[in-house]
Scaffold this active site. Structure first.
Site, PDB file in Angstrom:
ATOM      1  N   PRO A   9       1.638   0.517  -6.415  1.00 62.12           N
ATOM      2  CA  PRO A   9       2.307   0.081  -5.181  1.00 62.12           C
ATOM      3  C   PRO A   9       2.478   0.421  -3.698  1.00 62.12           C
ATOM      4  O   PRO A   9       2.143   1.893  -3.807  1.00 62.12           O
ATOM      5  CB  PRO A   9       3.708  -0.331  -5.575  1.00 62.12           C
ATOM      6  CG  PRO A   9       3.919   0.731  -6.805  1.00 62.12           C
ATOM      7  CD  PRO A   9       2.377   0.523  -7.333  1.00 62.12           C
ATOM      8  N   ASN A  10       2.160   0.448  -2.977  1.00 68.61           N
ATOM      9  CA  ASN A  10       2.156   0.784  -1.363  1.00 68.61           C
ATOM     10  C   ASN A  10       0.490   1.988  -1.301  1.00 68.61           C
ATOM     11  O   ASN A  10       0.132   2.343  -0.134  1.00 68.61           O
ATOM     12  CB  ASN A  10       3.089   1.605  -1.142  1.00 68.61           C
ATOM     13  CG  ASN A  10       3.804   0.783  -1.749  1.00 68.61           C
ATOM     14  OD1 ASN A  10       4.115  -0.974  -0.381  1.00 68.61           O
ATOM     15  ND2 ASN A  10       5.198   0.586  -2.124  1.00 68.61           N
ATOM     16  N   ARG A  17      -0.345   3.864   6.326  1.00 67.90           N
ATOM     17  CA  ARG A  17       0.858   4.600   5.892  1.00 67.90           C
ATOM     18  C   ARG A  17       1.773   5.818   5.402  1.00 67.90           C
ATOM     19  O   ARG A  17       0.277   7.080   5.043  1.00 67.90           O
ATOM     20  CB  ARG A  17       0.975   4.451   4.157  1.00 67.90           C
ATOM     21  CG  ARG A  17       1.823   4.547   3.487  1.00 67.90           C
ATOM     22  CD  ARG A  17       1.777   4.402   1.873  1.00 67.90           C
ATOM     23  NE  ARG A  17       2.169   5.026   0.680  1.00 67.90           N
ATOM     24  CZ  ARG A  17       3.208   5.048  -0.522  1.00 67.90           C
ATOM     25  NH1 ARG A  17       2.786   5.123  -0.990  1.00 67.90           N
ATOM     26  NH2 ARG A  17       5.155   4.753  -0.515  1.00 67.90           N
ATOM     27  N   TYR A  22       0.228  10.874   3.648  1.00 66.53           N
ATOM     28  CA  TYR A  22      -0.437  10.805   2.444  1.00 66.53           C
ATOM     29  C   TYR A  22      -2.385  10.954   3.237  1.00 66.53           C
ATOM     30  O   TYR A  22      -3.405  10.452   2.713  1.00 66.53           O
ATOM     31  CB  TYR A  22      -0.405   8.888   2.326  1.00 66.53           C
ATOM     32  CG  TYR A  22       0.919   9.198   1.403  1.00 66.53           C
ATOM     33  CD1 TYR A  22       0.757   9.813   0.107  1.00 66.53           C
ATOM     34  CD2 TYR A  22       2.091   8.146   1.654  1.00 66.53           C
ATOM     35  CE1 TYR A  22       1.675   9.446  -0.492  1.00 66.53           C
ATOM     36  CE2 TYR A  22       2.899   8.282   1.381  1.00 66.53           C
ATOM     37  CZ  TYR A  22       2.934   8.335  -0.112  1.00 66.53           C
ATOM     38  OH  TYR A  22       4.118   9.029  -0.640  1.00 66.53           O
ATOM     39  N   ASN A  71      -2.403   6.415 -10.856  1.00 65.50           N
ATOM     40  CA  ASN A  71      -1.453   7.197  -9.929  1.00 65.50           C
ATOM     41  C   ASN A  71      -0.146   5.417  -9.304  1.00 65.50           C
ATOM     42  O   ASN A  71      -0.852   4.519  -8.823  1.00 65.50           O
ATOM     43  CB  ASN A  71      -2.130   7.408  -8.335  1.00 65.50           C
ATOM     44  CG  ASN A  71      -1.286   7.680  -7.215  1.00 65.50           C
ATOM     45  OD1 ASN A  71       0.051   7.553  -7.530  1.00 65.50           O
ATOM     46  ND2 ASN A  71      -1.431   8.438  -5.864  1.00 65.50           N
ATOM     47  N   ALA A  74       5.481   4.709  -6.856  1.00 64.03           N
ATOM     48  CA  ALA A  74       6.904   4.714  -7.010  1.00 64.03           C
ATOM     49  C   ALA A  74       6.846   4.249  -8.404  1.00 64.03           C
ATOM     50  O   ALA A  74       8.101   4.874  -9.409  1.00 64.03           O
ATOM     51  CB  ALA A  74       7.991   4.364  -6.130  1.00 64.03           C
ATOM     52  N   GLU A  95      -2.399  11.900 -14.719  1.00 66.48           N
ATOM     53  CA  GLU A  95      -1.784  11.131 -14.081  1.00 66.48           C
ATOM     54  C   GLU A  95      -2.037  11.912 -12.868  1.00 66.48           C
ATOM     55  O   GLU A  95      -1.918  13.640 -12.933  1.00 66.48           O
ATOM     56  CB  GLU A  95      -0.334  11.458 -14.317  1.00 66.48           C
ATOM     57  CG  GLU A  95       1.290  11.330 -13.076  1.00 66.48           C
ATOM     58  CD  GLU A  95       2.426  11.453 -13.404  1.00 66.48           C
ATOM     59  OE1 GLU A  95       2.881  11.571 -14.575  1.00 66.48           O
ATOM     60  OE2 GLU A  95       3.119  11.847 -12.887  1.00 66.48           O
ATOM     61  N   HIS A  97      -1.152  12.238  -8.006  1.00 67.27           N
ATOM     62  CA  HIS A  97      -0.502  12.160  -7.129  1.00 67.27           C
ATOM     63  C   HIS A  97      -1.212  12.743  -5.711  1.00 67.27           C
ATOM     64  O   HIS A  97      -1.753  13.563  -5.371  1.00 67.27           O
ATOM     65  CB  HIS A  97       0.565  12.049  -6.813  1.00 67.27           C
ATOM     66  CG  HIS A  97       2.099  11.779  -8.088  1.00 67.27           C
ATOM     67  ND1 HIS A  97       2.403  10.175  -8.512  1.00 67.27           N
ATOM     68  CD2 HIS A  97       1.991  12.176  -9.069  1.00 67.27           C
ATOM     69  CE1 HIS A  97       3.133  10.368  -8.943  1.00 67.27           C
ATOM     70  NE2 HIS A  97       2.597  11.195 -10.141  1.00 67.27           N
ATOM     71  N   ARG A 104       8.779  17.082  -3.046  1.00 65.62           N
ATOM     72  CA  ARG A 104       9.744  16.334  -2.307  1.00 65.62           C
ATOM     73  C   ARG A 104      11.440  15.462  -2.816  1.00 65.62           C
ATOM     74  O   ARG A 104      11.975  16.608  -3.578  1.00 65.62           O
ATOM     75  CB  ARG A 104       9.008  14.642  -1.640  1.00 65.62           C
ATOM     76  CG  ARG A 104       7.353  15.211  -1.591  1.00 65.62           C
ATOM     77  CD  ARG A 104       6.841  13.766  -1.635  1.00 65.62           C
ATOM     78  NE  ARG A 104       7.226  12.643  -0.793  1.00 65.62           N
ATOM     79  CZ  ARG A 104       6.645  11.629  -1.130  1.00 65.62           C
ATOM     80  NH1 ARG A 104       5.534  11.694  -1.673  1.00 65.62           N
ATOM     81  NH2 ARG A 104       7.604  10.774   0.091  1.00 65.62           N
TER      82      ARG A 104
HETATM   83  C1  DQA Z   1       2.795   9.340  -4.820  1.00 61.71           C
HETATM   84  C2  DQA Z   1       4.272   9.647  -4.457  1.00 61.71           C
HETATM   85  C3  DQA Z   1       4.990   8.687  -5.029  1.00 61.71           C
HETATM   86  O1  DQA Z   1       6.563   9.361  -5.230  1.00 61.71           O
HETATM   87  C4  DQA Z   1       5.120   7.961  -4.279  1.00 61.71           C
HETATM   88  O2  DQA Z   1       5.568   6.939  -4.551  1.00 61.71           O
HETATM   89  C5  DQA Z   1       3.550   6.995  -3.618  1.00 61.71           C
HETATM   90  C6  DQA Z   1       3.188   7.931  -3.924  1.00 61.71           C
HETATM   91  C7  DQA Z   1       1.918  10.136  -4.434  1.00 61.71           C
HETATM   92  O3  DQA Z   1       0.344   9.669  -4.314  1.00 61.71           O
HETATM   93  O4  DQA Z   1       1.571  12.125  -4.119  1.00 61.71           O
HETATM   94  O5  DQA Z   1       4.166   5.742  -3.667  1.00 61.71           O
HETATM   95  O6  DQA Z   1       2.150   8.212  -6.081  1.00 61.71           O
END
Ligand code: DQA
Length: 137
Positions: A9-10, A17, A22, A71, A74, A95, A97, A104
């Site tokens: 998501p996102n 964003r 990011y 990735n 959240a 995994e 990020h 964070r």
């Molecule tokens: C993320 C880190 C997560 O905590 C966050 O909710 C994201 C992006 C990252 O790539 O840094 O959506 O996965």
């Protein structure tokens, strides 16, 4: 070799964003450069904001691809179901990020994916995906 990059998501908003966290590049731009650099690999990409669609994709590729770079955004910190899916498939999952989740908020320090992942890469911006890809080569 078939590798899937699976974004949650996102992450469709990358480039727009929270650019201080990011970055300014869209994922499509980054993915194109990655595909060019690793032209001998079949590199696929799927993004969804929907938890069940991410699980369906893990099931779909998780018995015939050689690697998955995940990735889960959240959902990393909340989804027992995605964690179970990663556990249930055969394809190794790395995994990733973009940000250093450990630097964070506390809720980002928890991962339901990490216990079942081959490894975790966080904090190197979009290069986190490249490092994950290299880990499969
Ligand atoms: C993320 C880190 C997560 O905590 C966050 O909710 C994201 C992006 C990252 O790539 O840094 O959506 O996965």
């Amino acid at each position: 070799m078939k590798i899937l990059i699976l974004n949650g998501p996102n992450l469709n908003l990358l480039g727009r964003r929270e650019p201080t966290i990011y970055g300014n590049l869209t994922f499509d731009e980054f993915f194109e450069s990655l595909k060019k650099k690793y032209a001998d690999i079949t590199l696929d990409y799927f993004q969804s904001n929907i938890e069940g669609e991410l699980i369906d994709k893990l099931h779909e590729v998780g018995f015939n691809y050689q690697g998955i770079i995940l990735n889960a955004g959240a959902y990393t910190h909340t989804s027992v179901a995605i964690g179970d899916a990663v556990k249930g498939i055969e394809t190794p999952v790395v995994e990733v990020h973009i940000s250093n989740v450990h630097a964070r908020e506390d809720f980002r320090h928890i991962s339901y994916i990490a216990p079942n992942a081959k490894g975790v890469i966080a904090g190197f911006g979009l290069q986190s995906y490249k490092l994950a890809l290299e880990s499969f080569l």
